[in-house]
Design a protein around this motif. Structure first.
Motif, PDB file in Angstrom:
ATOM      1  N   GLN A 116       0.808  -1.224   0.000  1.00 47.60           N
ATOM      2  CA  GLN A 116       0.000   0.000   0.000  1.00 47.60           C
ATOM      3  C   GLN A 116       0.841   1.274   0.000  1.00 47.60           C
ATOM      4  O   GLN A 116       0.388   2.312  -0.472  1.00 47.60           O
ATOM      5  CB  GLN A 116      -0.942  -0.019   1.203  1.00 47.60           C
ATOM      6  N   ILE A 117       2.046   1.191   0.571  1.00 44.06           N
ATOM      7  CA  ILE A 117       2.931   2.365   0.639  1.00 44.06           C
ATOM      8  C   ILE A 117       4.320   1.871   0.253  1.00 44.06           C
ATOM      9  O   ILE A 117       5.115   1.479   1.109  1.00 44.06           O
ATOM     10  CB  ILE A 117       2.945   2.978   2.062  1.00 44.06           C
ATOM     11  N   ASN A 118       4.603   1.894  -1.040  1.00 46.50           N
ATOM     12  CA  ASN A 118       5.837   1.265  -1.511  1.00 46.50           C
ATOM     13  C   ASN A 118       7.106   1.992  -1.091  1.00 46.50           C
ATOM     14  O   ASN A 118       8.204   1.472  -1.248  1.00 46.50           O
ATOM     15  CB  ASN A 118       5.807   1.033  -3.028  1.00 46.50           C
ATOM     16  N   THR A 119       6.984   3.196  -0.536  1.00 47.32           N
ATOM     17  CA  THR A 119       8.160   3.930  -0.066  1.00 47.32           C
ATOM     18  C   THR A 119       8.436   3.716   1.423  1.00 47.32           C
ATOM     19  O   THR A 119       9.414   4.255   1.950  1.00 47.32           O
ATOM     20  CB  THR A 119       7.992   5.436  -0.327  1.00 47.32           C
ATOM     21  N   ALA A 120       7.580   2.955   2.100  1.00 50.66           N
ATOM     22  CA  ALA A 120       7.759   2.731   3.537  1.00 50.66           C
ATOM     23  C   ALA A 120       9.043   1.957   3.796  1.00 50.66           C
ATOM     24  O   ALA A 120       9.442   1.106   3.009  1.00 50.66           O
ATOM     25  CB  ALA A 120       6.564   1.978   4.106  1.00 50.66           C
ATOM     26  N   ARG A 121       9.672   2.297   4.922  1.00 54.85           N
ATOM     27  CA  ARG A 121      10.851   1.544   5.318  1.00 54.85           C
ATOM     28  C   ARG A 121      10.848   1.351   6.827  1.00 54.85           C
ATOM     29  O   ARG A 121      10.302   2.167   7.563  1.00 54.85           O
ATOM     30  CB  ARG A 121      12.133   2.197   4.823  1.00 54.85           C
ATOM     31  N   LEU A 122      11.454   0.256   7.233  1.00 53.73           N
ATOM     32  CA  LEU A 122      11.517  -0.119   8.645  1.00 53.73           C
ATOM     33  C   LEU A 122      12.958  -0.062   9.106  1.00 53.73           C
ATOM     34  O   LEU A 122      13.853  -0.584   8.438  1.00 53.73           O
ATOM     35  CB  LEU A 122      10.964  -1.542   8.823  1.00 53.73           C
ATOM     36  N   VAL A 123      13.167   0.552  10.270  1.00 53.45           N
ATOM     37  CA  VAL A 123      14.479   0.558  10.898  1.00 53.45           C
ATOM     38  C   VAL A 123      14.348  -0.190  12.218  1.00 53.45           C
ATOM     39  O   VAL A 123      13.514   0.167  13.059  1.00 53.45           O
ATOM     40  CB  VAL A 123      14.999   1.991  11.150  1.00 53.45           C
ATOM     41  N   ILE A 124      15.134  -1.233  12.361  1.00 49.94           N
ATOM     42  CA  ILE A 124      15.213  -1.978  13.620  1.00 49.94           C
ATOM     43  C   ILE A 124      16.511  -1.533  14.269  1.00 49.94           C
ATOM     44  O   ILE A 124      17.595  -1.749  13.715  1.00 49.94           O
ATOM     45  CB  ILE A 124      15.184  -3.493  13.377  1.00 49.94           C
ATOM     46  N   ALA A 125      16.394  -0.880  15.424  1.00 53.20           N
ATOM     47  CA  ALA A 125      17.558  -0.250  16.038  1.00 53.20           C
ATOM     48  C   ALA A 125      17.603  -0.501  17.534  1.00 53.20           C
ATOM     49  O   ALA A 125      16.591  -0.819  18.155  1.00 53.20           O
ATOM     50  CB  ALA A 125      17.521   1.260  15.767  1.00 53.20           C
ATOM     51  N   GLY A 126      18.777  -0.332  18.069  1.00 45.80           N
ATOM     52  CA  GLY A 126      18.944  -0.461  19.506  1.00 45.80           C
ATOM     53  C   GLY A 126      20.246  -1.120  19.870  1.00 45.80           C
ATOM     54  O   GLY A 126      21.293  -0.771  19.339  1.00 45.80           O
ATOM     55  N   ARG A 127      20.133  -2.124  20.747  1.00 44.69           N
ATOM     56  CA  ARG A 127      21.335  -2.810  21.221  1.00 44.69           C
ATOM     57  C   ARG A 127      21.271  -4.290  20.880  1.00 44.69           C
ATOM     58  O   ARG A 127      20.212  -4.924  20.998  1.00 44.69           O
ATOM     59  CB  ARG A 127      21.467  -2.637  22.728  1.00 44.69           C
ATOM     60  N   HIS A 128      22.416  -4.822  20.483  1.00 41.96           N
ATOM     61  CA  HIS A 128      22.530  -6.262  20.255  1.00 41.96           C
ATOM     62  C   HIS A 128      22.268  -6.972  21.583  1.00 41.96           C
ATOM     63  O   HIS A 128      22.646  -6.481  22.638  1.00 41.96           O
ATOM     64  CB  HIS A 128      23.946  -6.646  19.810  1.00 41.96           C
TER      65      HIS A 128
END
Length: 186
Positions: A28-40
């Protein structure tokens, strides 16, 4: 639009739910992106997540970022449109306050306390584990600018409720009342 998951990478926090929701979001939103961030934390789980991204063909729209400085973390939050907390359980979710302080609404599972994310106030909620509902909530928030504006404004208000000066003063008042109640009667 940037979707953010932020925290210590642990299985019970379920960032894999967001990855599983991304194909429906991208449709539905082909420009969407996901960032998974934090600490290992759990390196085996991290490998599983990276493999899941590859298996689903999401390499162009999912990014992993770890070991951020505080300023990098704040910048990442400010650059995000929404934060998602799909956890099975959370004590409170300090990341909610961090996101809200930057005007970023939060989409939270039913595993996150309602005191942290209130439906329609500082974010949206969904039943834990319901991936299609999660995808729908992400799309709803990214496409509905009036809803986004309202939640963003309320998010900042919500974060103000937890300022150290205010919480400290409330705690002091509780301690004073408790101490006064323990004084022996004359």
């Amino acid at each position: 639009p940037s979707i953010l998951w932020l925290g210590k990478l642990r299985r019970y926090k379920c960032p894999h739910h967001i990855i599983a929701a991304m194909p429906a979001v991208i449709r539905q939103i082909n420009t969407a992106r996901l960032v998974i961030a934090g600490r290992h934390d759990d390196l085996g789980y991290e490998r599983e997540l990276r493999n899941m991204v590859e298996r689903l063909g999401l390499q162009r729209c999912v990014e992993f970022r770890f070991d951020l400085t505080e300023s990098e973390k704040r910048r990442l939050i400010r650059e995000s449109k929404v934060m998602v907390l799909p956890s099975a359980v959370e004590g409170f979710g300090i990341v909610v306050l961090e996101a809200n302080a930057c005007g970023v609404p939060v989409i939270a599972s039913s595993g996150v306390p309602e005191g942290a994310v209130r439906e329609g106030f500082n974010g949206l909620r969904y039943p834990f584990g319901e991936i299609p509902t999660l995808a729908g909530r992400i799309v709803q928030l990214l496409l509905d600018s009036a809803l986004y504006s309202s939640l963003s404004e309320n998010a900042e208000t919500n974060a103000q409720r937890f300022r150290w000066s205010r919480v400290g003063a409330e705690f002091e008042a509780v301690v004073r009342r408790a101490a006064a109640a323990m004084q022996p009667a004359p």
